[in-house]
Design an enzyme around this catalytic site. Structure first.
Site, PDB file in Angstrom:
ATOM      1  N   ASP A 118       3.555   7.540  16.059  1.00  0.00           N
ATOM      2  CA  ASP A 118       4.814   6.917  16.456  1.00  0.00           C
ATOM      3  C   ASP A 118       4.593   5.465  16.857  1.00  0.00           C
ATOM      4  O   ASP A 118       5.455   4.608  16.651  1.00  0.00           O
ATOM      5  CB  ASP A 118       5.437   7.706  17.606  1.00  0.00           C
ATOM      6  CG  ASP A 118       6.767   7.131  18.049  1.00  0.00           C
ATOM      7  OD1 ASP A 118       7.470   6.571  17.196  1.00  0.00           O
ATOM      8  OD2 ASP A 118       7.099   7.236  19.235  1.00  0.00           O
TER       9      ASP A 118
ATOM     10  N   ASP B  88       3.664   3.189  13.421  1.00  0.00           N
ATOM     11  CA  ASP B  88       4.703   2.733  12.496  1.00  0.00           C
ATOM     12  C   ASP B  88       5.350   1.439  12.976  1.00  0.00           C
ATOM     13  O   ASP B  88       5.657   0.548  12.176  1.00  0.00           O
ATOM     14  CB  ASP B  88       5.746   3.822  12.230  1.00  0.00           C
ATOM     15  CG  ASP B  88       6.417   4.332  13.488  1.00  0.00           C
ATOM     16  OD1 ASP B  88       6.234   3.708  14.552  1.00  0.00           O
ATOM     17  OD2 ASP B  88       7.127   5.344  13.405  1.00  0.00           O
TER      18      ASP B  88
ATOM     19  N   ARG C 149       6.020  -4.496  12.161  1.00  0.00           N
ATOM     20  CA  ARG C 149       5.968  -5.900  12.560  1.00  0.00           C
ATOM     21  C   ARG C 149       4.911  -6.668  11.778  1.00  0.00           C
ATOM     22  O   ARG C 149       5.132  -7.814  11.381  1.00  0.00           O
ATOM     23  CB  ARG C 149       5.707  -5.992  14.069  1.00  0.00           C
ATOM     24  CG  ARG C 149       6.851  -5.467  14.922  1.00  0.00           C
ATOM     25  CD  ARG C 149       6.569  -5.669  16.397  1.00  0.00           C
ATOM     26  NE  ARG C 149       5.434  -4.844  16.845  1.00  0.00           N
ATOM     27  CZ  ARG C 149       5.560  -3.614  17.299  1.00  0.00           C
ATOM     28  NH1 ARG C 149       6.749  -3.024  17.345  1.00  0.00           N
ATOM     29  NH2 ARG C 149       4.496  -2.939  17.702  1.00  0.00           N
TER      30      ARG C 149
ATOM     31  N   ASP D 255      12.474   7.033  12.895  1.00  0.00           N
ATOM     32  CA  ASP D 255      11.530   7.141  14.004  1.00  0.00           C
ATOM     33  C   ASP D 255      12.157   7.892  15.176  1.00  0.00           C
ATOM     34  O   ASP D 255      11.563   8.826  15.726  1.00  0.00           O
ATOM     35  CB  ASP D 255      11.091   5.743  14.431  1.00  0.00           C
ATOM     36  CG  ASP D 255      10.095   5.770  15.566  1.00  0.00           C
ATOM     37  OD1 ASP D 255       9.051   6.417  15.426  1.00  0.00           O
ATOM     38  OD2 ASP D 255      10.362   5.140  16.608  1.00  0.00           O
TER      39      ASP D 255
ATOM     40  N   ASP E 202      11.241  11.679  16.574  1.00  0.00           N
ATOM     41  CA  ASP E 202      10.835  11.871  17.973  1.00  0.00           C
ATOM     42  C   ASP E 202      11.680  12.946  18.650  1.00  0.00           C
ATOM     43  O   ASP E 202      11.149  13.867  19.286  1.00  0.00           O
ATOM     44  CB  ASP E 202      10.983  10.561  18.754  1.00  0.00           C
ATOM     45  CG  ASP E 202       9.957   9.522  18.358  1.00  0.00           C
ATOM     46  OD1 ASP E 202       8.950   9.901  17.746  1.00  0.00           O
ATOM     47  OD2 ASP E 202      10.175   8.337  18.671  1.00  0.00           O
TER      48      ASP E 202
END
Length: 230
Positions: A58, A61, A66, A79, A83
């Site tokens: 998590d 990614d 970025r 994402d 989660d």
């Protein structure tokens, strides 16, 4: 990719976005979680390993998004959904392992509900991220989303605590109070770890409550302001 002649940059296609590196990591996380939950009662150790590796990914990614300039709305939603669904499934399993199971179902509802309210209020306010809470009156809420280390500690504490509870259960129906009491008596290291994780877990649950109340206020004020304009 199609050329954007006015800016001289290349505009990604739908397929390009789906194949962004952080999004591929997201697909791998989903696959690992599917395998993990499929074997959770047959192999607790492998389940815990796969679940925690998925949780670690998590953070990866976002880093790759970025680094390669591959930030996307789809990736952000993927994402968050991954989660929330992963944690929800783990809490659902714990609700079947421990008594009273209603505790874990309440935590599941709080986790999903608070994040859903927060996301919707973010759109109403025209913000680009649900983590933009600089205007919040709650110092804890601002500290949580404003400090990545603090937020990371709280999130890790929750997931690791839930995994520990799953590993501590020796049968399929256990008393949560007795399991925790036995774990604390068994070792001072375990007691200390549970205390540390419990602090991070408790902080995150408090933040979830603040988040839900704050976001609910935004929704209500949005309706009130619309009524005034009529």
């Amino acid at each position: 990719m199609a050329d954007n002649r006015s800016s001289g940059t290349k505009v990604p296609t739908t397929v390009d976005v789906y194949l962004y590196i952080p999004n591929i990591i997201g697909y791998i996380r989903i696959l690992m979680n599917c395998v993990a939950f499929a074997i959770c009662f047959q192999n607790k150790i492998l389940f815990s390993f796969l679940y925690l590796i998925s949780f670690v990914c998590d953070a990866l990614d976002g880093h790759f998004a970025r680094k390669f300039n591959q930030v996307s709305t789809f990736g952000a939603v993927l994402d968050m959904v991954t989660d929330r669904v992963s944690t929800a499934c783990l809490l659902l399993i714990l609700s079947q392992v421990y008594r009273p199971g209603l505790i874990f179902l309440f935590l599941l509802a709080l986790d999903i509900g608070s994040h859903w309210f927060q996301m919707y209020s973010t759109f109403l306010l025209g913000k680009t991220s649900h983590k933009d809470v600089k205007d919040s009156t709650s110092w804890l809420f601002r500290a949580y989303y404003g400090n990545k280390m603090f937020m990371g500690f709280c999130c890790v504490s929750c997931e690791v605590l839930y995994i520990m509870l799953f590993l501590l259960a020796e049968t399929q129906i256990e008393s949560l109070r007795l399991v925790l009491a036995n774990a604390v008596r068994r070792s001072w290291i375990t007691a200390g770890l549970l205390g540390l994780l419990g602090f991070g877990w408790g902080t995150k649950q408090l933040v979830n409550l603040i988040q839900m109340k704050t976001a609910a206020d935004v929704c209500v004020l949005h309706d009130i302001n619309n009524k005034k304009k009529q």
